[in-house]
Design an enzyme around this catalytic site. Structure first.
Site, PDB file in Angstrom:
ATOM      1  N   THR A 131       0.827  -1.203   0.000  1.00  0.00           N
ATOM      2  CA  THR A 131       0.000   0.000   0.000  1.00  0.00           C
ATOM      3  C   THR A 131       0.866   1.260   0.000  1.00  0.00           C
ATOM      4  O   THR A 131       2.013   1.230   0.467  1.00  0.00           O
ATOM      5  CB  THR A 131      -0.902   0.004   1.255  1.00  0.00           C
ATOM      6  OG1 THR A 131      -1.460   1.296   1.430  1.00  0.00           O
ATOM      7  CG2 THR A 131      -0.119  -0.325   2.523  1.00  0.00           C
ATOM      8  N   ASP A 132       0.304   2.361  -0.472  1.00  0.00           N
ATOM      9  CA  ASP A 132       1.025   3.647  -0.420  1.00  0.00           C
ATOM     10  C   ASP A 132       1.152   4.163   1.012  1.00  0.00           C
ATOM     11  O   ASP A 132       1.955   5.060   1.290  1.00  0.00           O
ATOM     12  CB  ASP A 132       0.339   4.704  -1.305  1.00  0.00           C
ATOM     13  CG  ASP A 132      -1.098   5.014  -0.915  1.00  0.00           C
ATOM     14  OD1 ASP A 132      -1.642   4.357  -0.002  1.00  0.00           O
ATOM     15  OD2 ASP A 132      -1.691   5.919  -1.531  1.00  0.00           O
ATOM     16  N   GLU A 133       0.371   3.569   1.951  1.00  0.00           N
ATOM     17  CA  GLU A 133       0.358   4.105   3.321  1.00  0.00           C
ATOM     18  C   GLU A 133       1.698   3.910   4.031  1.00  0.00           C
ATOM     19  O   GLU A 133       1.980   4.583   5.020  1.00  0.00           O
ATOM     20  CB  GLU A 133      -0.789   3.483   4.126  1.00  0.00           C
ATOM     21  CG  GLU A 133      -2.112   3.689   3.413  1.00  0.00           C
ATOM     22  CD  GLU A 133      -3.347   3.363   4.230  1.00  0.00           C
ATOM     23  OE1 GLU A 133      -3.290   3.416   5.453  1.00  0.00           O
ATOM     24  OE2 GLU A 133      -4.380   3.074   3.606  1.00  0.00           O
ATOM     25  N   TYR A 156      -1.596  -0.523  11.002  1.00  0.00           N
ATOM     26  CA  TYR A 156      -1.761  -1.180   9.698  1.00  0.00           C
ATOM     27  C   TYR A 156      -0.566  -0.889   8.793  1.00  0.00           C
ATOM     28  O   TYR A 156       0.087  -1.802   8.279  1.00  0.00           O
ATOM     29  CB  TYR A 156      -3.065  -0.726   9.019  1.00  0.00           C
ATOM     30  CG  TYR A 156      -3.121  -1.050   7.528  1.00  0.00           C
ATOM     31  CD1 TYR A 156      -3.114  -2.375   7.084  1.00  0.00           C
ATOM     32  CD2 TYR A 156      -3.179  -0.039   6.559  1.00  0.00           C
ATOM     33  CE1 TYR A 156      -3.153  -2.680   5.722  1.00  0.00           C
ATOM     34  CE2 TYR A 156      -3.222  -0.337   5.203  1.00  0.00           C
ATOM     35  CZ  TYR A 156      -3.208  -1.659   4.797  1.00  0.00           C
ATOM     36  OH  TYR A 156      -3.235  -1.957   3.448  1.00  0.00           O
TER      37      TYR A 156
HETATM   38  P1  NAD Z   1      -9.552  -7.253   2.278  1.00  0.00           P
HETATM   39  O1  NAD Z   1      -9.535  -7.000   3.744  1.00  0.00           O
HETATM   40  O2  NAD Z   1     -10.796  -6.979   1.495  1.00  0.00           O
HETATM   41  O3  NAD Z   1      -9.179  -8.781   1.999  1.00  0.00           O
HETATM   42  C1  NAD Z   1      -8.160  -9.452   2.690  1.00  0.00           C
HETATM   43  C2  NAD Z   1      -8.327 -10.953   2.450  1.00  0.00           C
HETATM   44  O4  NAD Z   1      -7.264 -11.635   3.138  1.00  0.00           O
HETATM   45  C3  NAD Z   1      -9.643 -11.508   2.992  1.00  0.00           C
HETATM   46  O5  NAD Z   1     -10.251 -12.359   2.028  1.00  0.00           O
HETATM   47  C4  NAD Z   1      -9.226 -12.306   4.222  1.00  0.00           C
HETATM   48  O6  NAD Z   1     -10.072 -13.426   4.496  1.00  0.00           O
HETATM   49  C5  NAD Z   1      -7.813 -12.749   3.829  1.00  0.00           C
HETATM   50  N1  NAD Z   1      -6.982 -13.022   5.017  1.00  0.00           N
HETATM   51  C6  NAD Z   1      -6.835 -12.224   6.110  1.00  0.00           C
HETATM   52  N2  NAD Z   1      -6.024 -12.842   7.000  1.00  0.00           N
HETATM   53  C7  NAD Z   1      -5.647 -14.027   6.447  1.00  0.00           C
HETATM   54  C8  NAD Z   1      -4.801 -15.085   6.872  1.00  0.00           C
HETATM   55  N3  NAD Z   1      -4.206 -15.055   8.084  1.00  0.00           N
HETATM   56  N4  NAD Z   1      -4.622 -16.144   6.051  1.00  0.00           N
HETATM   57  C9  NAD Z   1      -5.229 -16.191   4.835  1.00  0.00           C
HETATM   58  N5  NAD Z   1      -6.051 -15.217   4.391  1.00  0.00           N
HETATM   59  C10 NAD Z   1      -6.258 -14.148   5.192  1.00  0.00           C
HETATM   60  O7  NAD Z   1      -8.307  -6.458   1.701  1.00  0.00           O
HETATM   61  P2  NAD Z   1      -8.127  -5.695   0.303  1.00  0.00           P
HETATM   62  O8  NAD Z   1      -8.614  -4.331   0.441  1.00  0.00           O
HETATM   63  O9  NAD Z   1      -8.623  -6.568  -0.780  1.00  0.00           O
HETATM   64  O10 NAD Z   1      -6.530  -5.627   0.244  1.00  0.00           O
HETATM   65  C11 NAD Z   1      -5.778  -6.699  -0.316  1.00  0.00           C
HETATM   66  C12 NAD Z   1      -4.291  -6.366  -0.252  1.00  0.00           C
HETATM   67  O11 NAD Z   1      -4.059  -5.142  -0.980  1.00  0.00           O
HETATM   68  C13 NAD Z   1      -3.776  -6.117   1.157  1.00  0.00           C
HETATM   69  O12 NAD Z   1      -2.480  -6.685   1.236  1.00  0.00           O
HETATM   70  C14 NAD Z   1      -3.736  -4.597   1.285  1.00  0.00           C
HETATM   71  O13 NAD Z   1      -2.737  -4.204   2.181  1.00  0.00           O
HETATM   72  C15 NAD Z   1      -3.418  -4.208  -0.138  1.00  0.00           C
HETATM   73  N6  NAD Z   1      -3.902  -2.863  -0.554  1.00  0.00           N
HETATM   74  C16 NAD Z   1      -5.210  -2.506  -0.376  1.00  0.00           C
HETATM   75  C17 NAD Z   1      -5.657  -1.266  -0.830  1.00  0.00           C
HETATM   76  C18 NAD Z   1      -7.103  -0.848  -0.710  1.00  0.00           C
HETATM   77  O14 NAD Z   1      -7.436   0.298  -1.051  1.00  0.00           O
HETATM   78  N7  NAD Z   1      -8.000  -1.694  -0.286  1.00  0.00           N
HETATM   79  C19 NAD Z   1      -4.753  -0.380  -1.434  1.00  0.00           C
HETATM   80  C20 NAD Z   1      -3.411  -0.774  -1.594  1.00  0.00           C
HETATM   81  C21 NAD Z   1      -3.014  -2.029  -1.155  1.00  0.00           C
HETATM   82  P1  TYD Z   2     -10.523   4.182   4.371  1.00  0.00           P
HETATM   83  O1  TYD Z   2     -11.513   3.757   3.328  1.00  0.00           O
HETATM   84  O2  TYD Z   2     -10.582   3.555   5.713  1.00  0.00           O
HETATM   85  O3  TYD Z   2      -9.075   4.013   3.707  1.00  0.00           O
HETATM   86  P2  TYD Z   2      -7.611   4.478   4.269  1.00  0.00           P
HETATM   87  O4  TYD Z   2      -7.722   4.867   5.678  1.00  0.00           O
HETATM   88  O5  TYD Z   2      -6.824   3.238   4.091  1.00  0.00           O
HETATM   89  O6  TYD Z   2      -7.201   5.602   3.366  1.00  0.00           O
HETATM   90  O7  TYD Z   2     -10.648   5.752   4.555  1.00  0.00           O
HETATM   91  C1  TYD Z   2     -10.506   6.653   3.489  1.00  0.00           C
HETATM   92  C2  TYD Z   2     -10.556   8.047   4.050  1.00  0.00           C
HETATM   93  O8  TYD Z   2     -11.868   8.284   4.566  1.00  0.00           O
HETATM   94  C3  TYD Z   2      -9.608   8.258   5.222  1.00  0.00           C
HETATM   95  O9  TYD Z   2      -9.104   9.595   5.172  1.00  0.00           O
HETATM   96  C4  TYD Z   2     -10.493   8.099   6.444  1.00  0.00           C
HETATM   97  C5  TYD Z   2     -11.842   8.608   5.962  1.00  0.00           C
HETATM   98  N1  TYD Z   2     -13.038   7.966   6.569  1.00  0.00           N
HETATM   99  C6  TYD Z   2     -14.063   8.755   7.077  1.00  0.00           C
HETATM  100  O10 TYD Z   2     -13.998   9.996   7.034  1.00  0.00           O
HETATM  101  N2  TYD Z   2     -15.152   8.133   7.610  1.00  0.00           N
HETATM  102  C7  TYD Z   2     -15.257   6.774   7.678  1.00  0.00           C
HETATM  103  O11 TYD Z   2     -16.279   6.273   8.212  1.00  0.00           O
HETATM  104  C8  TYD Z   2     -14.205   5.978   7.143  1.00  0.00           C
HETATM  105  C9  TYD Z   2     -14.273   4.463   7.186  1.00  0.00           C
HETATM  106  C10 TYD Z   2     -13.104   6.612   6.589  1.00  0.00           C
END
Ligand code: NAD
Ligand code: TYD
Length: 350
Positions: A131-133, A156
């Site tokens: 992630t970019d975070e 996280y």
């Molecule tokens: P998500 O929470 O929707 O899905 C995570 C999945 O991992 C779930 O299906 C869960 O059951 C599985 N999981 C969790 N713990 C596990 C374990 N111990 N063993 C096996 N499986 C397990 O997450 P997402 O938003 O789809 O993110 C997927 C990946 O992409 C993550 O690594 C996250 O850090 C990265 N990412 C997410 C975003 C975003 O905006 N959502 C952006 C950049 C990177």
């Molecule tokens: P989120 O979807 O949790 O992603 P991330 O924290 O990984 O960027 O949140 C996106 C942005 O929205 C973040 O600045 C936090 C804000 N946010 C709210 O203002 N209200 C909410 O209920 C949630 C879940 C997030």
């Protein structure tokens, strides 16, 4: 025939990646390993679950001996590692699970790849999705580049940063062919409604308050999830071992502006008078340590691998809203039970 292990394939991004690979590469065997935590949902994959090149395995990446057996059984050619605990607010409420899954789980996979690929790496690739975070928080200007120093500020992002460092260390120390990408905020279908966009859609649909943290001035760079899946495909096949690629939408929005746009779209889709949904906006206590701004410089993947985001944000949001409104059962199933406890603890009781 390539055997590809995708971890976390029942989650939001993982299910899009699994669908993409299963449909586009009928000659690959795609093995989806997922623990099915609250965020994992096999409903996300109903359309491809019977395809002959797809196998689902329920299991925990934290279970070292299980992971070793799995690698022994399948002789994977490649790994795309997405499994993680992924929600910042949950990491603030309870960090420990993030340390186990995001750090120890990643190390278990790296160890298994190292052991079974035995220094004879050939065309094998271990692709770690991040992630970019991990780069921390930007001020009003500037962008995250691949060379930006890490400065994670939530449990996280600290756990993801740690796993990135370990993945890189395994490349440098053991020559394991590791590639990493760091992506900005994704949106689209099948996202669990704890994240901002689906949470707001669900609340507007149910005429509930839309909780905006602080003053809504925090900025995120939003990318349509299928554009991320496309980038993952390119990096998996053409990315160079040892390299990092930043992926982003070049699409920065202040949370409050995004929510206003979403309210406008929801009013149209639900046939409400303009301004109806926006009346639900409620400013609530800010997230602890809330990062101000994320913005990605994705010029490297654009130049080197020819990737670019494909969908304009309003169009992508409209598609996303349409999907949530026409998949009521999916949303209702997911928001019954455990979700309600989470929601009450996160928003009602504080
Ligand atoms: P998500 O929470 O929707 O899905 C995570 C999945 O991992 C779930 O299906 C869960 O059951 C599985 N999981 C969790 N713990 C596990 C374990 N111990 N063993 C096996 N499986 C397990 O997450 P997402 O938003 O789809 O993110 C997927 C990946 O992409 C993550 O690594 C996250 O850090 C990265 N990412 C997410 C975003 C975003 O905006 N959502 C952006 C950049 C990177
Ligand atoms: P989120 O979807 O949790 O992603 P991330 O924290 O990984 O960027 O949140 C996106 C942005 O929205 C973040 O600045 C936090 C804000 N946010 C709210 O203002 N209200 C909410 O209920 C949630 C879940 C997030």
């Amino acid at each position: 025939m390539q055997k590809v292990l995708i971890t976390g394939g029942a989650g939001f991004i993982g299910s899009h990646v699994v669908r993409w690979f299963v449909n586009k590469y009928p000659k690959y065997q795609i093995i989806n390993l997922d623990k099915l935590t609250y965020a994992g949902n096999l409903e996300n994959l109903r359309d491809i679950e019977n395809k002959s090149n797809y196998t689902f395995i329920k299991g925990d990446i934290n279970d070292e001996s299980f992971i070793l057996k799995l690698f022994e059984q399948y002789s994977f050619d490649g790994v795309i590692h997405l499994a993680a605990e992924s929600h910042v607010d949950r990491s603030i409420a309870n960090p420990t699970e993030f340390i186990y899954t995001n750090i120890i789980g990643t190390v278990n996979l790296l160890n298994a790849a190292r052991y079974f690929w035995k220094d004879n790496f050939g065309n094998k690739i271990f692709y770690h999705i991040s992630t970019d975070e991990v780069y921390g928080s930007l001020g009003k200007t500037g962008y995250f580049k691949e060379t930006t120093s890490y400065d994670p500020r939530s449990p996280y992002s600290a756990s993801k940063a740690s796993s990135d460092h370990l993945a890189r260390a395994y490349h440098h120390t053991f020559i394991l062919p590791v590639v990493i990408s760091n992506c900005s905020n994704n949106y689209g279908s099948y996202q669990f409604p704890e994240k901002l966009i689906p949470l707001a859609i669900n609340n507007i649909k149910n005429q509930k308050e839309i909780p905006v943290y602080g003053k809504g001035e925090n900025v995120r760079d939003w990318l349509f999830v299928e554009d991320h899946a496309h980038a993952i495909d390119l990096i998996f096949h053409k990315g160079k071992a040892g390299e990092t690629y930043n992926i982003g939408g070049n699409n920065e929005w202040r949370n409050i502006d995004l929510i206003n746009l979403l309210c406008e779209i929801m009013d149209i889709k639900l046939g409400k008078t303009p301004g109806t949904s926006a009346r639900l906006i409620t400013f609530v206590k800010d997230r602890a340590g809330h990062d101000l701004r994320y913005a990605i410089d994705s010029s490297k993947i654009q130049k080197e691998l020819g990737w670019k985001p494909s969908i304009q944000f309003r169009k992508g949001l409209e598609k996303t809203v349409d999907w949530y409104l026409s998949n009521e059962d999916w949303l209702n199933n997911i928001t019954s039970g455990e979700y309600q406890n989470y929601y009450d603890n996160q928003y009602v009781k504080r």
